[in-house]
Design a protein around this motif. Structure first.
Motif, PDB file in Angstrom:
ATOM      1  N   TYR A 319       0.755  -1.279  -0.205  1.00  0.00           N
ATOM      2  CA  TYR A 319      -0.036  -0.423  -0.520  1.00  0.00           C
ATOM      3  C   TYR A 319       0.717   1.047  -0.213  1.00  0.00           C
ATOM      4  CZ  TYR A 319      -4.672  -2.378   0.378  1.00  0.00           C
ATOM      5  OH  TYR A 319      -5.770  -3.092   0.744  1.00  0.00           O
ATOM      6  N   LEU A 320       1.830   1.460   0.699  1.00  0.00           N
ATOM      7  CA  LEU A 320       2.786   2.385  -0.080  1.00  0.00           C
ATOM      8  C   LEU A 320       3.788   2.737  -0.647  1.00  0.00           C
ATOM      9  CD1 LEU A 320       3.114   1.412   3.290  1.00  0.00           C
ATOM     10  CD2 LEU A 320       5.247   2.386   3.474  1.00  0.00           C
ATOM     11  N   ALA A 321       3.351   1.785  -2.204  1.00  0.00           N
ATOM     12  CA  ALA A 321       4.354   1.676  -2.744  1.00  0.00           C
ATOM     13  C   ALA A 321       3.058   2.379  -4.344  1.00  0.00           C
ATOM     14  CB  ALA A 321       5.089  -0.249  -3.221  1.00  0.00           C
ATOM     15  N   HIS A 322       1.435   2.099  -3.283  1.00  0.00           N
ATOM     16  CA  HIS A 322       0.428   2.560  -4.510  1.00  0.00           C
ATOM     17  C   HIS A 322      -0.561   2.754  -2.897  1.00  0.00           C
ATOM     18  CE1 HIS A 322       1.722  -1.546  -6.000  1.00  0.00           C
ATOM     19  NE2 HIS A 322       1.525  -1.118  -7.253  1.00  0.00           N
ATOM     20  N   ALA A 323       0.273   4.482  -3.040  1.00  0.00           N
ATOM     21  CA  ALA A 323       0.216   5.564  -1.393  1.00  0.00           C
ATOM     22  C   ALA A 323      -1.844   6.068  -2.036  1.00  0.00           C
ATOM     23  CB  ALA A 323       0.812   5.647  -1.130  1.00  0.00           C
ATOM     24  N   PHE A 324      -1.538   7.185  -1.527  1.00  0.00           N
ATOM     25  CA  PHE A 324      -2.873   7.443  -1.684  1.00  0.00           C
ATOM     26  C   PHE A 324      -2.688   9.413  -3.153  1.00  0.00           C
ATOM     27  CE2 PHE A 324      -4.774   6.950   2.822  1.00  0.00           C
ATOM     28  CZ  PHE A 324      -5.912   6.341   2.295  1.00  0.00           C
ATOM     29  N   PRO A 325      -3.570   9.652  -3.610  1.00  0.00           N
ATOM     30  CA  PRO A 325      -3.125  10.805  -3.905  1.00  0.00           C
ATOM     31  C   PRO A 325      -2.400  11.650  -2.982  1.00  0.00           C
ATOM     32  CG  PRO A 325      -5.023   9.899  -4.667  1.00  0.00           C
ATOM     33  CD  PRO A 325      -3.980   8.928  -3.582  1.00  0.00           C
ATOM     34  N   GLU A 433      -4.172   5.055 -15.852  1.00  0.00           N
ATOM     35  CA  GLU A 433      -4.962   4.878 -14.324  1.00  0.00           C
ATOM     36  C   GLU A 433      -5.522   5.592 -14.143  1.00  0.00           C
ATOM     37  OE1 GLU A 433      -2.370   4.445 -10.069  1.00  0.00           O
ATOM     38  OE2 GLU A 433      -2.247   2.753 -11.372  1.00  0.00           O
ATOM     39  N   ASP A 434      -5.602   6.363 -14.410  1.00  0.00           N
ATOM     40  CA  ASP A 434      -6.443   7.729 -13.888  1.00  0.00           C
ATOM     41  C   ASP A 434      -7.599   8.655 -14.781  1.00  0.00           C
ATOM     42  OD1 ASP A 434      -5.408   8.571 -15.993  1.00  0.00           O
ATOM     43  OD2 ASP A 434      -4.446  10.742 -15.609  1.00  0.00           O
ATOM     44  N   THR A 435      -8.290   7.342 -15.696  1.00  0.00           N
ATOM     45  CA  THR A 435      -9.097   6.914 -16.106  1.00  0.00           C
ATOM     46  C   THR A 435     -10.277   6.545 -15.150  1.00  0.00           C
ATOM     47  OG1 THR A 435      -8.557   6.050 -18.432  1.00  0.00           O
ATOM     48  CG2 THR A 435     -10.418   5.778 -17.592  1.00  0.00           C
ATOM     49  N   ALA A 436     -10.070   5.925 -14.305  1.00  0.00           N
ATOM     50  CA  ALA A 436     -11.202   5.896 -13.170  1.00  0.00           C
ATOM     51  C   ALA A 436     -11.357   7.218 -12.460  1.00  0.00           C
ATOM     52  CB  ALA A 436     -10.187   5.373 -12.216  1.00  0.00           C
ATOM     53  N   TYR A 455      -7.252   1.369  -1.700  1.00  0.00           N
ATOM     54  CA  TYR A 455      -6.929   2.265  -0.434  1.00  0.00           C
ATOM     55  C   TYR A 455      -6.785   3.865  -2.136  1.00  0.00           C
ATOM     56  CZ  TYR A 455      -5.522   0.165   3.466  1.00  0.00           C
ATOM     57  OH  TYR A 455      -4.895  -0.289   4.588  1.00  0.00           O
ATOM     58  N   ARG A 456      -6.364   4.051  -2.652  1.00  0.00           N
ATOM     59  CA  ARG A 456      -6.381   4.574  -4.184  1.00  0.00           C
ATOM     60  C   ARG A 456      -7.519   4.450  -4.847  1.00  0.00           C
ATOM     61  NH1 ARG A 456      -2.704   1.533  -6.651  1.00  0.00           N
ATOM     62  NH2 ARG A 456      -3.550   2.051  -8.600  1.00  0.00           N
ATOM     63  N   LEU A 457      -8.290   3.786  -4.492  1.00  0.00           N
ATOM     64  CA  LEU A 457     -10.076   4.085  -4.768  1.00  0.00           C
ATOM     65  C   LEU A 457     -10.819   4.919  -3.986  1.00  0.00           C
ATOM     66  CD1 LEU A 457     -10.670   0.178  -6.673  1.00  0.00           C
ATOM     67  CD2 LEU A 457      -9.427   2.412  -7.798  1.00  0.00           C
ATOM     68  N   LEU A 458     -10.463   4.266  -2.529  1.00  0.00           N
ATOM     69  CA  LEU A 458     -11.347   5.008  -1.463  1.00  0.00           C
ATOM     70  C   LEU A 458     -10.845   6.397  -2.069  1.00  0.00           C
ATOM     71  CD1 LEU A 458     -11.029   2.274   1.458  1.00  0.00           C
ATOM     72  CD2 LEU A 458     -13.538   3.209   0.222  1.00  0.00           C
ATOM     73  N   ALA A 517     -17.703   9.991   2.384  1.00  0.00           N
ATOM     74  CA  ALA A 517     -17.067   9.524   3.672  1.00  0.00           C
ATOM     75  C   ALA A 517     -16.625   8.937   3.776  1.00  0.00           C
ATOM     76  CB  ALA A 517     -18.412   8.703   4.099  1.00  0.00           C
ATOM     77  N   GLY A 518     -16.471   8.069   2.219  1.00  0.00           N
ATOM     78  CA  GLY A 518     -15.252   6.739   2.263  1.00  0.00           C
ATOM     79  C   GLY A 518     -14.070   7.511   1.711  1.00  0.00           C
ATOM     80  N   SER A 519     -14.153   8.741   1.077  1.00  0.00           N
ATOM     81  CA  SER A 519     -11.832   9.638   1.085  1.00  0.00           C
ATOM     82  C   SER A 519     -12.082  10.098   1.583  1.00  0.00           C
ATOM     83  CB  SER A 519     -12.999   9.671  -0.358  1.00  0.00           C
ATOM     84  OG  SER A 519     -12.095  11.225  -0.553  1.00  0.00           O
ATOM     85  N   SER A 520     -12.467  10.750   2.898  1.00  0.00           N
ATOM     86  CA  SER A 520     -12.433  11.708   4.266  1.00  0.00           C
ATOM     87  C   SER A 520     -11.764  10.655   4.728  1.00  0.00           C
ATOM     88  CB  SER A 520     -13.443  12.874   5.024  1.00  0.00           C
ATOM     89  OG  SER A 520     -14.755  11.965   4.898  1.00  0.00           O
TER      90      SER A 520
END
Length: 560
Positions: A319-325, A433-436, A455-458, A517-520
């Motif tokens: 998850y650290l390698a695919h971290a939050f934006p 990837e940013d198409t989502a 995590y990135r999607l959330l 709610a999921g994002s925050s």
């Protein structure tokens, strides 16, 4: 004599016909009832079957004003009831649960010690108060609710498990596909390199100097490892391999041995032990890529596990390698396309032309295509004299246009299987990837293990539709139906859920709330430092557990 290929073709034809008829009935029934469900004979289920359902009606959110005030939530909801009312009730109940779950967290080390003793009926491990202060100093929203760790360690609080740990520690060579992690004088060393070694060290770096000396064992593969047999545990630790073969028998046997109170709380969407034939629903069970397992109570740290396993969960360094934006999603939810988006490869297991149709990713793409094709057939039927006046044209248009779902690569398959999948599921469709970020609804499902894109999607202003049988360290922090939408492995409820979220005004409003709610919330409780805090607490507990004498162990697992 019918050939294998004729049998396979007939099976697929029956499946497509069943989906066609199911969707036809769903659309027709939606039009007939005008979203007015009848609750005569509602199945009463145990409350633990869906932790998102409460037995009392929560205070309505602002979006509830859009729903009919004459429809109150039933006291219980059957697992298979996905009428518009019950979907709304699931969401509102979950929202109330999410709002109230953290109102009583400890604010000082002294309070945390008192709460620990109350919860677990034992003293906290050495270094606990220092850990509490560390968590408070780093803004952790969660101080007391670490029950996942207690559940994970429960089967290891026995003399038998203590003996297994001593045997592993005495070995001069690591067990297959594991590595030994040693902490000594505030320094961590590992017996072998791991793919996410740098990220793992980042997780430990903030607190490693505060850990007591100890030894831990980590799995180095995606799949979970520790199963339970109906027979007595072996005298020595042994690992067995079964790559590319069905493990349904192993899963079924292990599920039968695990106490119901450890799996029942999960609900049907997350519990493999509630599936009659799990090998027909998930590639890990039908044909795992590299399955290596043991029946010994080996305290292996793993990143994800199904309910049939007893691995000890830790946050995945991946998850650290695919971290939050770095920045929040700038596009508001309602300005995005009201569609369901997914791209991914055919991971999950070792696919052959005889088993790929049981892969969860392949099943998902095939199911979506069947919905689309059925809707297109119904839409075109009017030109051939079909009377569809009684059908809801809005539903037909929805399932015809709402999905943007394609395979991005065919991998982990032999040549014949790859070609067969491409012929059946369509050519590869790769997008940035940013198409989502342009879609309101983002589907996420397992690969070889849990999905590392979760995590990135959330973090986006979107609703995550999450299909998984894997448990992770964060499960108690996220409330299904409040922070994301759970999807069962059969996906039978998916058309009704999608229809409510997109076509129903209350569903659209609730969707915006779930996205927010999921994002925050994920940005507050799934931070890198939150993962460090969890690992810190877990390693303190394990150092305390394996530092005890046999006479001090509490044999509580068999009595649960």
């Amino acid at each position: 004599m019918i050939s294998f290929f004729e049998s396979l073709f007939r099976a697929r034809s029956r499946k497509i016909t069943a989906i066609f008829l199911s969707l036809l009935f769903f659309i027709y029934n939606s039009a007939r009832t005008s979203s007015q469900p009848n609750f005569d004979g509602v199945v009463i289920v145990e409350p633990w079957k869906d932790p998102g359902i409460s037995t009392s009606t929560p205070s309505p959110s602002p979006s509830a004003k859009l729903a009919s005030t004459s429809q109150s939530c039933p006291p219980t909801i059957a697992d298979n009831d996905f009428s518009p009312l019950t979907i709304r009730c699931r969401i509102q109940s979950a929202q109330a649960q999410a709002q109230s779950s953290l109102k009583s967290q400890s604010s000082t080390p002294k309070e945390a010690v008192t709460e620990y003793i109350r919860r677990y009926q034992r003293n906290p491990p050495k270094g606990f108060e220092k850990w509490v202060q560390f968590a408070l100093d780093h803004g952790s929203k969660i101080i007391d609710d670490f029950d996942q760790i207690d559940r994970d360690l429960l089967p290891y609080r026995t003399p038998e498990a203590q003996q297994v740990f001593r045997e592993l520690s005495a070995k001069k060579v690591d067990s297959p596909r594991t590595r030994r992690v040693t902490v000594e004088n505030g320094t961590m060393t590992a017996s072998i390199w791991y793919m996410y070694d740098d990220e793992w060290r980042r997780l430990l770096e903030p607190f490693v100097d505060a850990l007591p000396d100890g030894t831990f064992f980590m799995s180095t593969i995606d799949e979970p490892r520790v199963l339970t047999s109906g027979q007595s545990h072996p005298d020595t630790v042994r690992f067995h391999d079964r790559p590319g073969q069905s493990i349904e028998d192993l899963i079924t046997e292990s599920c039968a041995q695990i106490p119901r109170n450890l799996t029942g709380r999960l609900g049907v969407a997350k519990d493999v032990c509630q599936a009659t034939h799990p090998g027909e629903l998930h590639a890990l069970i039908s044909s795992p890529s590299s399955f290596s397992y043991t029946y010994s109570l080996a305290p292996l740290l793993s990143f994800g596990r199904m309910s049939a396993f007893r691995d000890i969960l830790i946050p995945c360094p991946c998850y650290l390698a695919h971290a939050f934006p770095d920045i929040q999603d700038p596009v508001p939810f309602l300005e995005k396309k009201p569609g369901v988006y997914w791209r991914g490869s055919s991971t999950g297991g070792k696919a052959t032309r005889f088993n790929w149709q049981f892969g969860h990713r392949e099943r998902f793409v095939s199911f979506i295509q069947s919905l689309q094709n059925t809707a297109k057939t119904l839409d075109a039927g009017q030109f051939f004299g079909a009377n569809i006046d009684a059908l809801d044209r809005k539903q037909i248009k929805l399932f015809k246009d709402v999905f943007d779902v394609h395979m991005g690569a065919y991998i982990q398959c032999d040549d014949e299987a790859c070609k067969d999948m491409e012929r059946t599921l369509g050519p590869v469709d790769i997008e940035p990837e940013d198409t989502a970020t342009h879609y309101r609804y983002l589907f996420d499902l397992d690969g070889n293990s849990m999905s590392t894109r979760f995590y990135r999607l959330l973090a986006q202003n979107a609703v995550v539709l999450k299909q998984t049988w894997f448990h992770e360290w964060h499960d108690d922090r996220l409330v299904p139906w409040a922070h994301y939408i759970p999807v069962t492995m059969t996906m039978e409820e998916l058309p009704a859920v999608i229809s409510f979220l997109i076509n129903d005004p209350a569903g659209e409003s609730l969707s915006a709330e779930i996205a927010e709610a999921g994002s925050s919330w994920s940005r507050e409780v799934l931070r890198e430092i939150d993962m460090s805090i969890y690992v810190y607490r877990l390693l303190l507990e394990m150092a305390d557990l394996y530092g005890q004498e046999d006479s001090d162990l509490v044999e509580q697992f068999d009595s649960e």
